[in-house]
Design a protein around this motif. Sequence first.
Motif, PDB file in Angstrom:
ATOM      1  N   THR A 176       5.152  -5.374  17.847  1.00 18.20           N
ATOM      2  CA  THR A 176       5.492  -6.028  16.575  1.00 18.20           C
ATOM      3  C   THR A 176       5.585  -5.044  15.409  1.00 18.20           C
ATOM      4  O   THR A 176       5.453  -5.439  14.259  1.00 18.20           O
ATOM      5  N   GLY A 177       5.806  -3.767  15.696  1.00 15.84           N
ATOM      6  CA  GLY A 177       5.921  -2.787  14.619  1.00 15.84           C
ATOM      7  C   GLY A 177       4.628  -2.664  13.840  1.00 15.84           C
ATOM      8  O   GLY A 177       3.541  -2.628  14.414  1.00 15.84           O
ATOM      9  N   ASP A 178       4.738  -2.630  12.525  1.00 12.19           N
ATOM     10  CA  ASP A 178       3.554  -2.498  11.671  1.00 12.19           C
ATOM     11  C   ASP A 178       2.907  -3.838  11.355  1.00 12.19           C
ATOM     12  O   ASP A 178       1.858  -3.884  10.706  1.00 12.19           O
ATOM     13  N   ALA A 179       3.536  -4.936  11.779  1.00 12.71           N
ATOM     14  CA  ALA A 179       2.972  -6.265  11.511  1.00 12.71           C
ATOM     15  C   ALA A 179       1.922  -6.616  12.562  1.00 12.71           C
ATOM     16  O   ALA A 179       1.999  -6.173  13.707  1.00 12.71           O
ATOM     17  N   ALA A 180       0.925  -7.429  12.150  1.00 13.78           N
ATOM     18  CA  ALA A 180      -0.002  -7.975  13.151  1.00 13.78           C
ATOM     19  C   ALA A 180       0.786  -8.855  14.113  1.00 13.78           C
ATOM     20  O   ALA A 180       0.679  -8.744  15.327  1.00 13.78           O
ATOM     21  N   GLY A 181       1.596  -9.767  13.564  1.00  9.76           N
ATOM     22  CA  GLY A 181       2.627 -10.415  14.353  1.00  9.76           C
ATOM     23  C   GLY A 181       2.288 -11.704  15.074  1.00  9.76           C
ATOM     24  O   GLY A 181       3.069 -12.177  15.904  1.00  9.76           O
ATOM     25  N   GLN A 182       1.131 -12.335  14.754  1.00  8.03           N
ATOM     26  CA  GLN A 182       0.792 -13.562  15.494  1.00  8.03           C
ATOM     27  C   GLN A 182       1.840 -14.659  15.309  1.00  8.03           C
ATOM     28  O   GLN A 182       2.238 -15.316  16.272  1.00  8.03           O
ATOM     29  N   ASN A 183       2.271 -14.875  14.076  1.00 10.47           N
ATOM     30  CA  ASN A 183       3.276 -15.916  13.827  1.00 10.47           C
ATOM     31  C   ASN A 183       4.624 -15.520  14.422  1.00 10.47           C
ATOM     32  O   ASN A 183       5.354 -16.362  14.959  1.00 10.47           O
ATOM     33  N   MET A 184       4.940 -14.240  14.334  1.00  8.56           N
ATOM     34  CA  MET A 184       6.195 -13.725  14.884  1.00  8.56           C
ATOM     35  C   MET A 184       6.299 -14.006  16.375  1.00  8.56           C
ATOM     36  O   MET A 184       7.308 -14.526  16.863  1.00  8.56           O
ATOM     37  N   VAL A 185       5.235 -13.682  17.119  1.00  8.29           N
ATOM     38  CA  VAL A 185       5.294 -13.854  18.574  1.00  8.29           C
ATOM     39  C   VAL A 185       5.177 -15.325  18.963  1.00  8.29           C
ATOM     40  O   VAL A 185       5.695 -15.731  20.013  1.00  8.29           O
ATOM     41  N   GLY A 186       4.530 -16.123  18.133  1.00  6.20           N
ATOM     42  CA  GLY A 186       4.486 -17.555  18.390  1.00  6.20           C
ATOM     43  C   GLY A 186       5.866 -18.177  18.341  1.00  6.20           C
ATOM     44  O   GLY A 186       6.264 -18.952  19.227  1.00  6.20           O
ATOM     45  N   LYS A 187       6.628 -17.814  17.320  1.00  7.69           N
ATOM     46  CA  LYS A 187       7.992 -18.326  17.168  1.00  7.69           C
ATOM     47  C   LYS A 187       8.888 -17.843  18.305  1.00  7.69           C
ATOM     48  O   LYS A 187       9.669 -18.618  18.877  1.00  7.69           O
ATOM     49  N   ALA A 188       8.748 -16.564  18.661  1.00 10.54           N
ATOM     50  CA  ALA A 188       9.570 -15.996  19.725  1.00 10.54           C
ATOM     51  C   ALA A 188       9.244 -16.614  21.077  1.00 10.54           C
ATOM     52  O   ALA A 188      10.145 -16.924  21.873  1.00 10.54           O
ATOM     53  N   THR A 189       7.976 -16.806  21.343  1.00  2.00           N
ATOM     54  CA  THR A 189       7.574 -17.397  22.620  1.00  2.00           C
ATOM     55  C   THR A 189       8.027 -18.851  22.724  1.00  2.00           C
ATOM     56  O   THR A 189       8.441 -19.314  23.789  1.00  2.00           O
ATOM     57  N   LYS A 190       7.971 -19.570  21.606  1.00  2.00           N
ATOM     58  CA  LYS A 190       8.453 -20.959  21.599  1.00  2.00           C
ATOM     59  C   LYS A 190       9.938 -21.019  21.967  1.00  2.00           C
ATOM     60  O   LYS A 190      10.357 -21.883  22.763  1.00  2.00           O
ATOM     61  N   ALA A 191      10.738 -20.114  21.419  1.00  2.00           N
ATOM     62  CA  ALA A 191      12.164 -20.090  21.744  1.00  2.00           C
ATOM     63  C   ALA A 191      12.382 -19.802  23.230  1.00  2.00           C
ATOM     64  O   ALA A 191      13.234 -20.423  23.882  1.00  2.00           O
ATOM     65  N   ALA A 192      11.598 -18.875  23.762  1.00  2.00           N
ATOM     66  CA  ALA A 192      11.724 -18.543  25.180  1.00  2.00           C
ATOM     67  C   ALA A 192      11.321 -19.727  26.059  1.00  2.00           C
ATOM     68  O   ALA A 192      11.980 -20.047  27.057  1.00  2.00           O
ATOM     69  N   CYS A 193      10.231 -20.400  25.688  1.00  2.00           N
ATOM     70  CA  CYS A 193       9.741 -21.527  26.486  1.00  2.00           C
ATOM     71  C   CYS A 193      10.692 -22.718  26.429  1.00  2.00           C
ATOM     72  O   CYS A 193      10.844 -23.445  27.426  1.00  2.00           O
ATOM     73  N   ASP A 194      11.321 -22.924  25.272  1.00  2.00           N
ATOM     74  CA  ASP A 194      12.308 -24.005  25.179  1.00  2.00           C
ATOM     75  C   ASP A 194      13.456 -23.755  26.153  1.00  2.00           C
ATOM     76  O   ASP A 194      13.939 -24.676  26.822  1.00  2.00           O
ATOM     77  N   TRP A 195      13.883 -22.480  26.237  1.00  2.00           N
ATOM     78  CA  TRP A 195      14.954 -22.148  27.186  1.00  2.00           C
ATOM     79  C   TRP A 195      14.464 -22.307  28.618  1.00  2.00           C
ATOM     80  O   TRP A 195      15.193 -22.820  29.485  1.00  2.00           O
ATOM     81  N   ILE A 196      13.254 -21.901  28.911  1.00  2.00           N
ATOM     82  CA  ILE A 196      12.693 -22.027  30.264  1.00  2.00           C
ATOM     83  C   ILE A 196      12.684 -23.492  30.703  1.00  2.00           C
ATOM     84  O   ILE A 196      13.086 -23.826  31.821  1.00  2.00           O
ATOM     85  N   GLN A 197      12.242 -24.365  29.803  1.00  2.00           N
ATOM     86  CA  GLN A 197      12.213 -25.797  30.136  1.00  2.00           C
ATOM     87  C   GLN A 197      13.606 -26.319  30.455  1.00  2.00           C
ATOM     88  O   GLN A 197      13.786 -27.144  31.358  1.00  2.00           O
ATOM     89  N   PHE A 198      14.611 -25.836  29.717  1.00  2.00           N
ATOM     90  CA  PHE A 198      15.989 -26.284  29.922  1.00  2.00           C
ATOM     91  C   PHE A 198      16.577 -25.691  31.206  1.00  2.00           C
ATOM     92  O   PHE A 198      17.274 -26.382  31.959  1.00  2.00           O
ATOM     93  N   ALA A 199      16.282 -24.418  31.465  1.00  2.00           N
ATOM     94  CA  ALA A 199      16.976 -23.708  32.549  1.00  2.00           C
ATOM     95  C   ALA A 199      16.310 -23.812  33.911  1.00  2.00           C
ATOM     96  O   ALA A 199      16.992 -23.688  34.947  1.00  2.00           O
ATOM     97  N   TYR A 200      15.007 -24.069  33.954  1.00  2.00           N
ATOM     98  CA  TYR A 200      14.324 -24.082  35.254  1.00  2.00           C
ATOM     99  C   TYR A 200      14.812 -25.283  36.061  1.00  2.00           C
ATOM    100  O   TYR A 200      14.757 -26.431  35.595  1.00  2.00           O
ATOM    101  N   PRO A 201      15.269 -25.050  37.278  1.00  2.00           N
ATOM    102  CA  PRO A 201      15.919 -26.138  38.041  1.00  2.00           C
ATOM    103  C   PRO A 201      14.970 -27.158  38.659  1.00  2.00           C
ATOM    104  O   PRO A 201      15.428 -28.207  39.132  1.00  2.00           O
ATOM    105  N   LYS A 202      13.687 -26.887  38.669  1.00  2.00           N
ATOM    106  CA  LYS A 202      12.735 -27.806  39.288  1.00  2.00           C
ATOM    107  C   LYS A 202      11.882 -28.490  38.230  1.00  2.00           C
ATOM    108  O   LYS A 202      12.032 -28.243  37.029  1.00  2.00           O
ATOM    109  N   LYS A 203      10.960 -29.306  38.694  1.00  2.88           N
ATOM    110  CA  LYS A 203      10.164 -30.122  37.778  1.00  2.88           C
ATOM    111  C   LYS A 203       9.019 -29.313  37.164  1.00  2.88           C
ATOM    112  O   LYS A 203       8.229 -28.682  37.871  1.00  2.88           O
ATOM    113  N   ILE A 204       8.951 -29.348  35.835  1.00  2.00           N
ATOM    114  CA  ILE A 204       7.781 -28.864  35.093  1.00  2.00           C
ATOM    115  C   ILE A 204       7.097 -30.104  34.529  1.00  2.00           C
ATOM    116  O   ILE A 204       7.697 -30.880  33.801  1.00  2.00           O
ATOM    117  N   GLU A 205       5.852 -30.314  34.914  1.00  2.00           N
ATOM    118  CA  GLU A 205       5.157 -31.514  34.468  1.00  2.00           C
ATOM    119  C   GLU A 205       4.972 -31.504  32.949  1.00  2.00           C
ATOM    120  O   GLU A 205       5.225 -32.492  32.273  1.00  2.00           O
TER     121      GLU A 205
END
Length: 322
Positions: A176-205
């Motif tokens: 995260t460069g010079d930033a502590a980055g907790q909010n930054m990585v939270g937002k980034a991980t949320k975007a990744a997880c939203d895509w995972i939920q959409f793209a994963y072909p099997k059931k996620i409970e």
Amino acid sequence: MTVKIPRDKENDYTREAAEARRTFAAEKTNAKLNHVGQFSFEPTVLQGNIENFIGVAQIPIGLAGPLLVNGEYAKGEFFVPLATTEGTLVASYNRGMKLLRESGGVTTTVVDDAMQRAPVFVFPSAREARDFSVWIKENFDEIKGRAEETTSVGKLRDVQQFPASRFLYLRFNFTTGDAAGQNMVGKATKAACDWIQFAYPKKIERYQLEGSFATDKKTSFVNTLHTRGKRVIAEATIPADKLKEIMHVSVEKVFQARLASQFGGYLAGVNNNGAHSANGITAIFIACGQDVANVAESSAAAVYAEITKSGDYYFSITIPSL
């Protein structure tokens, strides 16, 4: 009806809004808030940093140093601000900095860099979780791309996996460069997880964005082993004559004290086998406006010391989650 704290729906970050809340607090508590209301900045700069602003807490700041640092980025002598009301803290650090300066300085090395968000995905059984684990590895590049679309600074380094029962905990590690980055990585991980939920072909409970495996603002074994923030090692060799001259103690006595305190710390189950490094870290965080709650993980440390062949004192501290 419960009385509500005053707020201005149009602009809540003004001196007038802060004064209205101070008046409200004074009436409800009989507290005098004269000093709280004395500050030198405009409240407009605080949007996104605090809500229901009423004023400031004034904490004394002392200055220690200079501290001679032989770092890869920080090089030279530095004066260190320390915010505290603990008597002798600044004097103690100042004395230690003098010893380090007379001994040639402290060498600092950043050996790891990772800030986390750790979502957990839940499946009908452990086998479905295992299948998902394989899919995550196969699709890392796409996951990385989705996460990094949300930030110009954060870079997804890797995704660690920790399966248990029918759960799969994913530890997203970002730089995260010079930033502590907790909010930054939270937002980034949320975007990744939203895509995972959409793209994963099997059931996620179900999934939740944080499964407490990042252990934000908590001491944990996983952060000690795998880093949260910066993993920093500071080391110095103190000549025996300087230790005697400045601290009035021999190398042998310091080393004996180190062994005894290290043994006691082991028996007590501490997360830091050294002295109170949390004192200095807290004082710097407050003085520089950092999120002081991060001292919870930043206080963990591993100290190693030895008497060198020449009779001097080598000392190092490894801070795994700064």
